[in-house]
Motif scaffolding. Structure first.
Motif, short mmCIF file in Angstrom:
data_model
loop_
_atom_site.label_atom_id
_atom_site.label_comp_id
_atom_site.label_asym_id
_atom_site.label_seq_id
_atom_site.Cartn_x
_atom_site.Cartn_y
_atom_site.Cartn_z
N LEU A 127 105.35 23.62 43.76
CA LEU A 127 103.98 23.93 43.30
C LEU A 127 103.18 24.44 44.49
N SER A 179 106.40 23.83 30.00
CA SER A 179 106.78 22.64 30.74
C SER A 179 108.23 22.23 30.54
N LEU A 228 104.32 14.51 38.81
CA LEU A 228 105.27 15.53 39.21
C LEU A 228 106.32 14.93 40.14
N LEU A 272 92.01 20.84 35.26
CA LEU A 272 93.26 20.81 36.02
C LEU A 272 94.29 19.87 35.40
N TYR A 289 96.63 13.84 38.30
CA TYR A 289 97.71 14.44 37.50
C TYR A 289 98.95 14.72 38.34
N LEU A 290 98.75 14.94 39.64
CA LEU A 290 99.88 15.27 40.50
C LEU A 290 100.92 14.14 40.56
N ILE A 292 98.85 22.31 48.49
CA ILE A 292 97.52 22.24 47.88
C ILE A 292 96.46 22.51 48.95
N ILE A 319 99.50 26.11 45.14
CA ILE A 319 98.17 26.52 44.65
C ILE A 319 97.23 26.74 45.84
N TRP A 323 96.32 20.23 33.14
CA TRP A 323 97.63 20.85 32.85
C TRP A 323 98.64 20.60 33.95
N LEU A 324 98.13 20.34 35.18
CA LEU A 324 99.05 20.06 36.29
C LEU A 324 99.97 18.90 35.97
#
Length: 929
Positions: free
Chosen positions: A247, A215, A266, A235, A262-263, A274, A249, A237-238
């Motif tokens: 990003l 990170s 960012l 998830l 979590y997003l 996504i 995915i 870790w996102l």
């Protein structure tokens, strides 16, 4: 620490591999290797450890409005002893200690010998890649990547049935090579991972939490199209990859109820894909509200069963949105907040109902609007006619009605309009657009009973077939041009830059190619660790001396050193003495059709040899090319230069060329007027093809191991300046035929091996200003005829075997033009008697006069216009030129340009009062100009 010691920590102590080294280095001690300073030292601190790694104990909630909480970071050193089975050596113990120190589960992950973490640690301990030399950060990085490999390489999960696939490409992974060379891994100049590019690579299993150990440096993560399966808190870790700018995915099996909260962490994201994950449920706009830098968002193909969040619509930099087939509901009122969007794709959302609001007319930047297969009703708003930039409109398969507005006739950029499978009536009144850009026009116009009368439609009955959208798939655009993008290279970085450009949808293919080429040059020649910037992809932190504008989203024509024509096409790149490193990439060839000037001189960290120089062959329109001091190691002159048939000036001095000079390379350069090949190691004579170039005015080949004699000079019909000094194997006499080269103004052949006498024919060179023949083996006496050269200002013959007297006529030359005269006239019994020489013994002081043309060349000033040539000629005849500073010379040149460009010069407006004939007045006042 906590004592009264002072001084400097000895190097011998710093050389010891301490676990902990503490001193009072905030106050009394100089210590560059201490792990801590002052009385608050942690007794377990490890010298060189990363300052902190992310913790990993997120408390997950299903409420999408809440961000996951995190526990404090684990202790920087483990509380328990490492497993004895994993410490076979000192190196192994060090590695194990470092990894246990940052273990996300405090070492519990190693209790299972088959866990990806245990396998990664075991591999790392046995790794032969200079483990004892690696910094802790590099060790942790290799551990994180190894864990990723073990967790996703042929590992099953609930979404895989049958044989479990292996990675499509795993070149380099878990080898002894530097991890920066592994497939899909991209690093910065410090060797830290800034990008992972593993799309459609058949990763399986789950993405491990250890990815957060990257990170501190990772900017882009692309794992699209893989079989990985993480669910809910798996998830988390996102949210810890807070430096991400990109990003992707897409099509991963990432199950979550709604959008993972979590997003929202960012905040540096520019590009987010996504789509076709397994996100479903409520689409929380609050999560997106913090992503103010986002320009590209694709959340299509999921099951949200939610209205379009106004928080997404209000993102200030959002340019591209794809929300197709996402089970969206509600109305289109959010459109009034999307005034900066370039493309909006909402197809296949049957829950979107109601009318198209008139506020759509405020979306004046739109290039594409696609809302087919929804449940829209009502009439088309006339305000659609305000979208003059739009190229694609797809509204087919809805319940729209009424007449098709005549206002659509103003959409002259429109390429595709699909209105079939609605309830429209009346007649299409803008068939004239088919004569411009409109290629696809579809309505319900099937005969014999058409609902819409259309005499120019390309399709009258559904299905009308797929039409290509406007959005640029950058790799696809580049691929269509035959450009291959290698994972993790400078070109991949250039692609990422383009994909994050909020204006990319507005670019035509040529602009994409141009910006890609320039971005490739930047990434290939800089060593910066890129950081998210307010107005672009990176802030100005590169090793370049001046990178103003580069890698911003400003017009590339405003970037430092870039010149463009009136159409925005790059015509010049001037980056001299700018501390470029690496190699010029082949992508510069994308600019070949218009690039006239390339100045990369003075960048001695640029290196290339062999095929790495092939980009030169492609720049066939170049007029001016300066590569002075670049390390272009090649035997002989690089033959690709022969392709540059339009060259007018060429500087390949001190570039590392060696060996024979192939004259055929120059025979095609008919327009060449200036050539500098000095300070190479050719060990070759001057080829006749070079000497006979029809427009060659200035040739510098001093200090280049030139051999042979001067016979070639007699073939140089246009030469005005010739520098051949410091070539000790250049021998023979000065040919008498030199008197025919009447264009010569400056001749420098010092420090060579010339023999014979100075031919009196030199007196025929009436334009001669500088004659430097010192340090040779010349004999005889000083020809009195030279005193007739009324333009001569510098004449040096010291360091030869010339004898006799210098004629008195030479001394008279000082009254009008001569400034420096040097012979071997020192001592009571000199070889040459001279009453007026300014120097009598070698070495004389700097005898090389200021040459105005050289100074202008170094300043990047091309003297191609008549007024510039007039100004230069005036400047070179200025008797006081040698007393001016460089700035004064340029200043006088600029003023002279103004004078010659505006004094008695005709224009279309210089007419007489009766309109008959041209009156070209002179300046009313021109005192002293």
């Amino acid at each position: 620490e906590g004592n009264m010691l002072s001084g400097t920590m000895p190097n011998e102590i710093c050389d010891i591999d301490f676990y902990s080294l503490g001193s009072d280095c905030f106050d009394d001690i100089v210590c560059t290797c201490c792990s801590c300073c002052g009385e608050i030292c942690d007794e377990n601190a490890r010298a060189g450890f990363p300052s902190a790694y992310p913790s990993f104990s997120p408390s997950v909630t299903n409420s999408p409005s809440e961000s996951p909480s995190q526990t404090p970071s684990p202790s920087m050193y483990p509380s328990h002893s490492p497993s004895q089975s994993m410490s076979p050596s000192t190196t192994g113990t060090r590695i194990e200690s470092i990894i246990h120190n940052i273990a996300l589960e405090k070492g519990d992950e190693f209790s299972d010998s088959d866990s990806p973490q245990s396998k990664a640690l075991k591999w790392l301990i046995s790794d032969a890649f200079r483990s004892e030399e690696l910094t802790p950060a590099k060790i942790v990085q290799r551990y994180a990547l190894a864990t990723l490999w073990h967790a996703t390489y042929s590992v099953g999960n609930p979404y895989i049935s049958g044989m479990i696939p292996a990675w499509v490409s795993d070149e380099g992974w878990l080898s002894n090579d530097n991890e920066c060379k592994w497939h899909g891994v991209q690093c910065n100049h410090e060797g830290l991972v800034i990008g992972l590019f593993l799309p459609f690579n058949e990763l399986t299993g789950k993405i491990p939490n250890e990815i957060v150990l990257l990170s501190g440096s990772i900017k882009v993560l692309d794992i699209s199209g893989n079989y990985v399966a993480n669910e809910f808190e798996e998830l988390a870790w996102l949210g810890q990859l807070t430096g991400l700018q990109g990003l992707k995915i897409h099509s991963c099996n990432f199950l979550y109820d709604g959008i993972p909260p979590y997003l929202s962490n960012l905040t540096n994201l520019l590009h987010l894909d996504i789509s076709y994950t397994l996100f479903n449920g409520h689409l929380s706009g609050e999560i997106f509200s913090k992503l103010s830098n986002l320009s590209y968002l694709d959340f299509s193909g999921n099951a949200y069963d939610s209205s379009f969040p106004v928080e997404i619509a209000s993102l200030p930099r959002l340019k591209y949105v794809n929300a197709e087939f996402s089970y969206l509901t509600g109305s289109l009122l959010f459109l009034e907040s999307m005034t900066n969007v370039l493309e909006l794709w909402l197809d296949g959302n049957a829950g979107i109902v109601g009318t198209i609001p008139s506020s759509v007319g405020k979306m004046t930047t739109l290039r594409a609007l696609s809302m087919s297969f929804c449940n829209l009703s009502g009439s088309l708003p006339t305000e659609l006619g305000l979208l003059t930039s739009i190229e694609l409109v797809q509204l087919h398969n809805n319940h729209l009605s009424g007449k098709i507005p005549v206002e659509l006739s103003s959409l002259t950029n429109l390429k595709t309009l699909r209105l079939e499978e609605n309830k429209f009536s009346g007649e299409v009144s803008f068939c004239s657009l088919r004569d411009t850009n409109l290629l696809n026009l579809a309505t319900d116009c099937k005969l014999p009973q058409p609902e819409v009368i259309c005499t120019c439609c390309t399709c009258c009955e559904s299905p009308c077939g797929d039409t290509t959208g406007v959005i640029h798939d950058i790799p696809e655009v580049l691929g269509a041009a035959g450009i291959k993008i290698d994972d993790g290279g400078y070109a991949q970085e250039a692609v990422i830059f383009l994909e994050g450009d909020p204006s990319v949808a507005a670019y035509d293919t040529s602009t994409i190619m141009q910006r890609f080429a320039l971005a490739s040059i930047w990434f290939a020649t800089t060593q910066v660790e890129k950081e998210s910037g307010v107005d672009g992809f990176v802030e100005s932190t590169s090793n370049w001396v001046n990178d103003n504008g580069w890698m911003s989203y400003d017009d590339e024509c405003s970037w430092h050193g870039i010149d463009c024509n009136e159409n925005g096409i790059v015509t010049g790149i001037s980056l001299a003495y700018n501390n470029l490193t690496g190699s010029i990439p082949m992508e510069i060839s994308l600019l070949a059709d218009s690039l006239y000037v390339l100045d990369i001189g003075g960048n001695n960290m640029i290196t290339a040899s062999g095929h790495e120089l092939e980009w030169i062959d492609t720049l066939i329109e170049l007029r001016h090319f300066n590569a002075h001091l670049c390390n272009f190691n090649h035997y002989g002159v690089y033959p690709g230069i022969a392709s540059l048939t339009n060259l007018e000036t060429l500087d390949i001095s001190e570039v590392g060329f060696s060996g024979e000079i192939d004259g055929s390379i120059f025979s095609s350069l008919k327009s060449l007027s200036f050539l500098n090949m000095a300070m190479n190691a050719f060990e070759s004579p001057i080829p006749l093809e070079l000497a006979t170039l029809p427009n060659l005015e200035r040739l510098y080949i001093d200090q280049s191991h030139i051999v042979g004699d001067l016979s070639f000079i007699t073939h140089m019909k246009e030469i005005s300046e010739l520098r051949l000094s410091n070539n000790p194997q250049l021998e023979g006499p000065i040919p008498s035929g030199i008197g025919n080269v009447t264009t010569l103004k400056s001749l420098s052949i010092s420090d060579c091996a010339l023999v014979g006498t100075i031919p009196p024919e030199i007196a025929l060179l009436s334009n001669m200003q500088e004659l430097l023949l010192y340090n040779n083996k010349l004999t005889g006496t000083m020809p009195s005829e030279i005193a007739s050269l009324t333009a001569l200002r510098f004449f040096h013959t010291e360091g030869n075997f010339i004898t006799g007297e210098v004629p008195n006529a030479f001394c008279s030359m000082f009254e009008s033009h001569l400034m420096s005269l040097a012979t071997d006239c020192r001592g009571p019994d000199p070889e040459v008697e001279c009453l007026c020489c300014t120097c009598c013994e070698a070495p004389c002081t700097d005898v090389h006069p200021i040459v105005a043309q050289d100074l202008l060349d170094r300043a990047g000033i091309v003297t191609s216009h008549d007024y510039q040539k007039q100004a230069l000629a005036w400047l070179e005849n200025d008797k006081a030129l040698q007393s001016y500073s460089d700035d004064q010379i340029i200043q006088r040149f600029v003023l002279a340009c103004i004078y010659f460009a505006t004094n008695s010069v005709a224009t279309p407006y210089t007419k007489s009062a009766d309109g008959q004939g041209a009156v070209v007045p002179e300046w009313t006042k021109s005192d002293k100009w």
